[in-house]
Enzyme design. Structure first.
Site, PDB file in Angstrom:
ATOM      1  N   ASP A  25       0.876  -1.156   0.000  1.00  0.00           N
ATOM      2  CA  ASP A  25       0.000   0.000   0.000  1.00  0.00           C
ATOM      3  C   ASP A  25       0.925   1.220   0.000  1.00  0.00           C
ATOM      4  OD1 ASP A  25      -2.311   1.668   0.460  1.00  0.00           O
ATOM      5  OD2 ASP A  25      -1.682   1.774   2.553  1.00  0.00           O
ATOM      6  N   ASP A  65      -0.143   5.108   1.160  1.00  0.00           N
ATOM      7  CA  ASP A  65      -0.363   6.025   2.283  1.00  0.00           C
ATOM      8  C   ASP A  65      -0.322   5.287   3.616  1.00  0.00           C
ATOM      9  OD1 ASP A  65      -0.720   8.299   0.687  1.00  0.00           O
ATOM     10  OD2 ASP A  65      -2.827   7.835   0.348  1.00  0.00           O
TER      11      ASP A  65
END
Length: 240
Positions: free
Chosen positions: A10, A12
C-alpha cells in the site's frame, strides 16, 4: 520461471508516513472546506471528492509546484527507503496498489529515487489538464467486492496481476502484502497459507484481521500475519 516473492505495498501510511490526499487538501484555506464540499465524500466517494479538492486548489491559484513541494516533504515510514531498495537488490518483484493517485505517487517515488525499484503501480490515474488543474479518474468501477470502494478493489487487482505474470511464464513462490488500512483487508483475505501479511501496528488492518481470527466469519485469514511498526522489522523477517 519461479521467482521467490512478489511483495505488494500500500502507499499512504505504509510507504509514506502520512496520507497524500490529506496533505494536498490541507493546502486549501480553511474557508474553502465547507460542509457541502466535505459531504461530497459521503455522497459520491473519495475520488470525486478529491477531484473537487484539486478544482478548489486550482481556483485558489495553488499550483503543481506547491503540490509537488508538499508531497516531496512527506517523510517515508521509518526504514521503508532501505526496505524497498534492499528488496529490489535481492530480486523481489515489487508492486504498489494504492487508492491515492498516479501523479502524487510518482512525484514522491522519484523524489526518493525509488521509482526504478517498483515494477508497477496500480492506482487511480491522474493527469494535469491544459489549464494546469489536476484531474483524477477511478481506476475501475466495481460492484463485485463489498469489502472495497467502488473505484478500487485491491484484491481483484492483485489476483489479476498474479494471473498475468503466470501467463508470461513467471510464478511466484510466495506473496507478501504490506498495508495498514481497511481497504487492504480484501487482498489479505485472498492470500494462501504460504503467503505473508504485514499489517501495521495500531492501524485499522491489524484490528480487522484480529476480528477475523477471533470471530466466526465466512472469510478466513490463511496467510501468516506479521505485525510491523517500521521497515527494518519487515526486512529482518524476510531475511530470516
Amino acid at each position: 520461471m519461479d521467482l521467490p516473492t512478489l511483495i505488494v505495498f500500500d502507499f499512504d501510511h505504509t510507504i509514506v508516513d502520512d496520507n497524500t490526499d490529506l496533505i494536498v487538501r490541507n493546502l486549501l484555506p480553511d474557508d474553502q472546506l465547507t460542509d457541502e464540499v466535505q459531504n461530497l465524500y459521503l455522497k459520491n466517494g473519495w475520488t470525486l471528492y478529491m477531484n473537487k479538492i484539486f478544482e478548489l486548489l486550482h481556483k485558489n491559484s495553488i499550483g503543481l509546484k506547491e503540490i509537488e513541494a508538499a508531497i516531496i516533504d512527506i517523510p517515508s515510514t521509518p526504514g521503508f527507503d532501505v526496505l524497498i531498495k534492499e528488496l529490489h537488490i535481492l530480486g523481489y518483484e515489487i508492486i504498489i496498489i494504492s487508492d491515492s493517485n498516479s501523479l502524487l505517487i510518482d512525484i514522491w517515488l522519484k523524489s526518493r529515487q525509488l521509482d526504478k525499484s517498483i515494477s508497477k503501480v496500480f492506482t487511480n490515474p491522474a493527469h494535469v489538464s491544459d489549464d494546469g488543474m489536476i484531474k483524477i479518474n477511478m481506476y475501475h468501477v466495481q460492484d463485485f467486492c463489498k469489502l472495497s470502494m467502488i473505484n478500487l478493489c485491491k484484491g481483484h487487482i492483485l489476483e489479476n496481476y498474479i494471473k498475468e505474470r503466470l501467463e508470461e511464464g513467471i510464478h511466484f513462490k510466495r506473496i507478501a502484502y504490506v498495508g495498514d488500512g481497511k481497504n487492504d483487508l480484501c487482498p489479505v483475505l485472498r492470500l494462501s497459507e504460504n503467503d505473508l501479511a504485514f499489517p501495521r501496528i495500531d492501524y485499522p488492518l491489524l484490528k480487522k484481521l484480529k476480528e477475523y481470527q477471533t470471530n466466526d466469519i465466512t472469510h478466513t485469514v490463511k496467510a501468516t500475519i506479521i505485525p510491523w511498526s517500521n521497515g527494518h522489522e519487515i526486512l529482518h523477517y524476510l531475511n530470516n
